[in-house]
Design a protein around this motif. Sequence first.
Motif, PDB file in Angstrom:
ATOM      1  N   ARG A 165       0.684  -1.275  -0.119  1.00  0.00           N
ATOM      2  CA  ARG A 165      -0.060   0.022  -0.017  1.00  0.00           C
ATOM      3  C   ARG A 165       0.808   1.327  -0.031  1.00  0.00           C
ATOM      4  N   SER A 189       1.166  -5.537   5.397  1.00  0.00           N
ATOM      5  CA  SER A 189       1.848  -6.347   6.328  1.00  0.00           C
ATOM      6  C   SER A 189       1.212  -6.606   7.518  1.00  0.00           C
ATOM      7  N   LEU A 194      -2.862 -13.722   4.323  1.00  0.00           N
ATOM      8  CA  LEU A 194      -2.936 -12.925   3.232  1.00  0.00           C
ATOM      9  C   LEU A 194      -3.253 -14.232   1.944  1.00  0.00           C
ATOM     10  N   ALA A 208       4.998  -6.061  -2.501  1.00  0.00           N
ATOM     11  CA  ALA A 208       5.564  -6.164  -0.961  1.00  0.00           C
ATOM     12  C   ALA A 208       6.844  -5.708  -0.928  1.00  0.00           C
ATOM     13  N   VAL A 228       5.723  -6.697  -9.067  1.00  0.00           N
ATOM     14  CA  VAL A 228       6.244  -5.286  -9.030  1.00  0.00           C
ATOM     15  C   VAL A 228       7.492  -5.502  -8.451  1.00  0.00           C
ATOM     16  N   GLY A 263       9.439  -3.864 -14.392  1.00  0.00           N
ATOM     17  CA  GLY A 263      10.575  -3.006 -14.447  1.00  0.00           C
ATOM     18  C   GLY A 263      10.943  -2.190 -15.735  1.00  0.00           C
TER      19      GLY A 263
END
Length: 282
Positions: A165, A189, A194, A208, A228, A263
């Motif tokens: 986030r 977290s 999760l 994360a 990501v 990327g």
Amino acid sequence: MLILDGKEVSNHVRTSLIPRIAAFKNKTGRAPHLAVVICGEDPASQVYVRNKKAACEKVGMTSTIHALREDITQPELTEMIETLNADEGVDGILVQFPLPKHLSTHEVLQTVSPLKDADGLTYKSLGYFFAGQPLVSPCTPKGVMTILKHYNINVEGMNAVVVGRSNIVGKPMAMLLTEANATVTLCHSKTKNLAQFTKNADLVVVAAGKAQLLGKDDFKKDAIVVDVGMHGSGQGGKLCGDVRFSELEGWAKAATPVPGGVGPMTITTLLENTCLLAEKRV
Ligand code: NAP
């Protein structure tokens, strides 16, 4: 499994920028210009900044690196940014983070004009963005949306989970997916269990910042997985992401690799944003 190839999408976007840049040049007599500000000698930041300048030049844009000394004061940095804000020949401004410890990131994020904020991360830019009126969108999440669009993945109606986030990735990612009519759950977290969320998702975007956090067992069959994360700590010191990519073959419907996924899109979106801001200002 379909590999979502960020390099291919990036090449496609960069090629599409070339005629736009040529049209801008025809109209104004100059190319869109990105000013990059770097304070101090951090070697990784110096490489990033050089890569950004080279990427600009490859598509026919121009770029100047403003290399400031490590001990520059906050008022001097603010004055430099205000000079760039006022410079008609500058279309995009990017201040390379992290800054030396004595400087304030908050002040920089308040000083760069939203009309020239190529990263889309200043407070005013994020305000417009979250109000649904973006001047430009933050580069990394916008790059993810471009990859999905390139592969004709329509997220409308999907259950999407974003893991992370941050203001740079997670929150704007959730916003862009919501705007594209996905139903979004934003995890972090402190999320309890999760996997309970990720396993129910049609699309999972993982940001994360924890190397190889998630694998096959965390996703449902035929999920779309966008990674990501970027870490230099994979096997043999290789670049890896937040997802154990090798487990996904035969399970996920589509996934981005690391390297070669999200990327390459971040820098390309920076070019796209600079071009867009230049077009908007003329
Ligand atoms: P960040 O600011 O450190 O944020 C990480 C987020 O992940 C936080 O919201 C954190 O939760 C959450 N998180 C951490 N551990 C978690 C766990 N075990 N389970 C669930 N959530 C967890 O990082 P960032 O700037 O968003 O970047 C994320 C990753 O993307 C990094 O690896 C970074 O290098 C990479 N990145 C890549 C690109 C690119 O161009 N490919 C661009 C930007 C970033 P809390 O909020 O509760 O702490």
